[in-house]
Design a protein around this motif. Structure first.
Motif, PDB file in Angstrom:
ATOM      1  N   HIS A  97      38.907  18.364  44.820  1.00 31.56           N
ATOM      2  CA  HIS A  97      38.537  17.067  44.866  1.00 31.56           C
ATOM      3  C   HIS A  97      39.382  16.146  45.625  1.00 31.56           C
ATOM      4  O   HIS A  97      40.520  15.907  45.279  1.00 31.56           O
ATOM      5  CB  HIS A  97      38.058  16.428  43.486  1.00 31.56           C
ATOM      6  CG  HIS A  97      37.386  15.400  43.384  1.00 31.56           C
ATOM      7  ND1 HIS A  97      37.873  13.994  43.608  1.00 31.56           N
ATOM      8  CD2 HIS A  97      36.203  14.979  43.562  1.00 31.56           C
ATOM      9  CE1 HIS A  97      37.082  13.017  43.555  1.00 31.56           C
ATOM     10  NE2 HIS A  97      35.876  13.523  43.523  1.00 31.56           N
ATOM     11  N   SER A  98      39.020  15.165  46.357  1.00 32.74           N
ATOM     12  CA  SER A  98      39.723  14.465  47.251  1.00 32.74           C
ATOM     13  C   SER A  98      40.719  13.291  46.496  1.00 32.74           C
ATOM     14  O   SER A  98      41.543  13.246  46.705  1.00 32.74           O
ATOM     15  CB  SER A  98      39.107  13.658  48.359  1.00 32.74           C
ATOM     16  OG  SER A  98      37.953  12.839  47.755  1.00 32.74           O
ATOM     17  N   TYR A 126      41.785  14.145  43.226  1.00 35.43           N
ATOM     18  CA  TYR A 126      42.579  14.754  42.810  1.00 35.43           C
ATOM     19  C   TYR A 126      43.893  14.899  43.832  1.00 35.43           C
ATOM     20  O   TYR A 126      45.103  15.106  43.702  1.00 35.43           O
ATOM     21  CB  TYR A 126      42.288  16.022  42.546  1.00 35.43           C
ATOM     22  CG  TYR A 126      43.102  17.182  41.722  1.00 35.43           C
ATOM     23  CD1 TYR A 126      43.702  16.771  40.510  1.00 35.43           C
ATOM     24  CD2 TYR A 126      43.640  18.203  42.599  1.00 35.43           C
ATOM     25  CE1 TYR A 126      44.503  17.777  40.002  1.00 35.43           C
ATOM     26  CE2 TYR A 126      44.600  19.012  41.941  1.00 35.43           C
ATOM     27  CZ  TYR A 126      45.117  18.758  40.710  1.00 35.43           C
ATOM     28  OH  TYR A 126      45.971  19.951  40.005  1.00 35.43           O
TER      29      TYR A 126
END
Length: 130
Positions: A72-73, A75
């Motif tokens: 996920h971007s 994250y």
């Protein structure tokens, strides 16, 4: 050995080969087919099971190139994960996955060939004519 050491979803899984931040890790498949990229899906208080997001990866370069796009971007941004961080985490892995033979899955089992006993009798000796 605990049963949890053989479960891929467990924290105690025995063949974790790399970790990428607190929520991603790389394991060796329990059947010896390749590496799996796993993500922890947290439930309460940060505890949860590990799920595979990419499986049966045979090359380290392929694993390194697939890792960041599967994260996920938010994250990636929060943890400060870059391609250099991923490459450093995977640097100790061999270039290509080479499994150790486990469960004899690479061995073909055949029955041993037993030589037939030699018989010196002929059909005339076995079935005499009247």
């Amino acid at each position: 050995m605990s049963i949890l050491e053989t479960c891929e979803w467990s924290d105690e899984y025995r063949t974790v080969v790399a970790t990428i931040g607190p929520r991603f890790r790389v394991i060796e498949d329990r059947r010896g087919f390749g590496w799996n990229l796993q993500q922890r899906r947290a439930r309460r208080a940060g505890h949860g099971r590990w799920f595979s997001v990419a499986s049966f990866i045979m090359h380290r370069e392929s694993l390194a190139s697939r890792a960041i796009p599967l994260m996920h971007s938010g994250y990636v941004k929060d943890q400060g994960i870059t391609q250099e961080v991923v490459d450093a985490a995977l640097a100790h892995l061999p270039e290509r996955f080479s499994p150790e033979p486990t469960y004899d899955h690479l061995t073909v089992h055949t029955r041993p060939q037993v030589a037939a006993p030699v018989s010196y009798k002929t059909a005339h000796d076995i079935f005499p004519r009247p």
